[in-house]
Scaffold this motif. Structure first.
Motif, PDB file in Angstrom:
ATOM      1  N   SER A  45       0.826  -1.209   0.000  1.00 32.52           N
ATOM      2  CA  SER A  45       0.000   0.000   0.000  1.00 32.52           C
ATOM      3  C   SER A  45       0.859   1.257   0.000  1.00 32.52           C
ATOM      4  CB  SER A  45      -0.933   0.005   1.217  1.00 32.52           C
ATOM      5  OG  SER A  45      -1.894  -1.021   1.114  1.00 32.52           O
ATOM      6  N   TYR A  49       1.353   4.591  -2.778  1.00 31.23           N
ATOM      7  CA  TYR A  49       1.054   5.982  -2.441  1.00 31.23           C
ATOM      8  C   TYR A  49       1.672   6.911  -3.485  1.00 31.23           C
ATOM      9  CZ  TYR A  49      -0.629   4.944   2.321  1.00 31.23           C
ATOM     10  OH  TYR A  49      -1.343   4.505   3.402  1.00 31.23           O
ATOM     11  N   MET A  53       4.349  11.869  -1.559  1.00 23.49           N
ATOM     12  CA  MET A  53       3.512  11.962  -0.370  1.00 23.49           C
ATOM     13  C   MET A  53       4.331  12.124   0.906  1.00 23.49           C
ATOM     14  SD  MET A  53       1.083   9.314   1.601  1.00 23.49           S
ATOM     15  CE  MET A  53       2.433   9.108   2.747  1.00 23.49           C
ATOM     16  N   ARG A  78       7.154   9.194   1.564  1.00 19.47           N
ATOM     17  CA  ARG A  78       6.925   7.818   1.109  1.00 19.47           C
ATOM     18  C   ARG A  78       8.226   7.055   0.905  1.00 19.47           C
ATOM     19  NH1 ARG A  78       7.818   6.057  -3.943  1.00 19.47           N
ATOM     20  NH2 ARG A  78       6.713   4.177  -4.697  1.00 19.47           N
ATOM     21  N   TYR A 133      -6.458  -0.492   1.179  1.00 22.81           N
ATOM     22  CA  TYR A 133      -6.133   0.263  -0.035  1.00 22.81           C
ATOM     23  C   TYR A 133      -6.479  -0.477  -1.325  1.00 22.81           C
ATOM     24  CZ  TYR A 133      -3.389   3.985  -2.313  1.00 22.81           C
ATOM     25  OH  TYR A 133      -2.990   5.071  -3.040  1.00 22.81           O
ATOM     26  N   TYR A 152      -6.401   5.677  -8.357  1.00 25.40           N
ATOM     27  CA  TYR A 152      -5.075   5.665  -7.730  1.00 25.40           C
ATOM     28  C   TYR A 152      -4.189   6.660  -8.473  1.00 25.40           C
ATOM     29  CZ  TYR A 152      -6.632   1.322  -5.552  1.00 25.40           C
ATOM     30  OH  TYR A 152      -7.332   0.389  -4.832  1.00 25.40           O
ATOM     31  N   SER A 172      -5.852  13.099  -0.225  1.00 20.55           N
ATOM     32  CA  SER A 172      -5.471  12.580  -1.534  1.00 20.55           C
ATOM     33  C   SER A 172      -5.944  13.507  -2.645  1.00 20.55           C
ATOM     34  CB  SER A 172      -6.035  11.166  -1.733  1.00 20.55           C
ATOM     35  OG  SER A 172      -7.447  11.161  -1.577  1.00 20.55           O
TER      36      SER A 172
END
Length: 324
Positions: A45, A49, A53, A78, A133, A152, A172
């Motif tokens: 997951s 991302y 992020m 991330r 996710y 996504y 998001s």
């Protein structure tokens, strides 16, 4: 690592996210044989991302196994998280089987029989740490299945100089809107409420609000996306319907755990899709089947995070040790 048929473990963990890894560490330290099964890559997951992020949590609140998480800034990004969890996996030499999907899991007698895409296993206990996710919340409107619609988001460069319609008002959505805008995209947001979501990162909120205020990013508040067409989209607003041109629709409408998978395993869900479990031991309604992490929250995916569900691993292993 090569697998053999009908391997038996004290504990089989489904999901190699941070909480699944934490469960593996606890099992290892308790002297239990274990295996972690993951259908994708390590911390799959997190890998999916957005590239740029930044976490809301500080690095120390994402730590597992007592291993310090050192990041350049207080709030890691991330890539730093991927590096950290990879190093934790190496440090403990965790028994992880990647790109191996669990197809069936059924309890027969005192043991669970698990069939994956690569091997068969038996386990005395199973821990579900699959996160949330994998399944996007769909809008269920015409045109949602068009190729230009994404649930996504990865990298803003792909959308440079395009017309991008962003649905949603949380982190998001805000990230997509700001990042694509700064790569030259013409961005429009469709927001159900009359303001940005309450959970938007505090250091990002002024940025998105100022971009909307100055008109650099167009926002339709108290509005909904009604229909998506190949080159446009229809929005219902307080002033009536509006149709605007766009090249991409980023439907950042959130995600949910794989409830069908939980039900298939025999886990009971309430009307809000919250699975039944003992909050002291994290054991589900099925003896020997435990739940850990975000999956425990049902549709409320904002209830559990890495930082407040790390303790699930300790609770579960304490109960397993007490039984044996």
């Amino acid at each position: 690592m090569a697998t053999t048929e009908n391997q038996h473990y004290d504990v089989l963990i489904i999901g190699a996210g941070p909480i699944g890894l934490a469960c593996g560490i606890e099992a290892q330290q308790a002297g239990k044989s274990y295996v972690i099964i993951e259908k994708g890559t390590l911390v799959n997951s997190l890998y999916n991302y957005p590239v740029f992020m930044t976490f809301f949590s500080t690095s120390e609140r994402l730590e597992i196994g007592g291993v310090p998480f050192v990041s350049i800034n207080p709030k890691p990004n991330r890539n730093e998280a991927l590096e950290y969890y990879r190093r934790v996996t190496e440090k403990f030499q965790l028994n992880v089987r990647l790109f191996e999907e669990v197809l069936h899991c059924q309890k027969q007698g005192s043991a669970f029989h698990v069939q994956t895409s690569k091997a068969s296993y038996e386990a005395d206990n199973v821990i579900i740490a699959t996160g949330f996710y994998d399944v996007p919340n769909l809008m269920n409107i015409p045109g949602e299945d068009l190729p230009k619609v994404i649930h996504y988001y990865k990298d803003p460069h792909y959308y440079a100089f395009s017309k991008v319609l962003v649905v949603g008002a949380n982190n998001s959505s805000v990230d997509v809107a700001l990042e694509t805008f700064r790569k030259g995209a013409e961005v429009t947001m469709v927001i159900r409420g009359n303001e940005m979501g309450p959970n938007v990162k505090y250091w990002v909120r002024p940025d998105i609000e100022n971009r909307i205020k100055e008109g650099a990013i167009k926002a339709y508040f108290e509005s909904n996306l009604k229909e998506i067409k190949p080159h446009s989209a229809v929005i219902t607003t307080p002033e009536g319907e509006v149709e605007i041109e766009n090249d991409f629709v980023a439907a950042m409408t959130g995600y949910q755990p794989n409830f069908k998978f939980l039900e298939k395993l025999g886990v009971t869900l309430d009307e809000c899709k919250v699975p039944h479990y003992n909050p002291e031991t994290m054991e589900s309604n099925l003896a020997g089947l435990y739940l850990a992490g975000v999956v425990c929250g049902g549709m409320d995916t904002h209830k559990w995070f890495i930082e407040n569900s790390r303790v699930h691993a300790e609770q579960i292993m304490k109960d397993i040790k007490a039984k044996t």
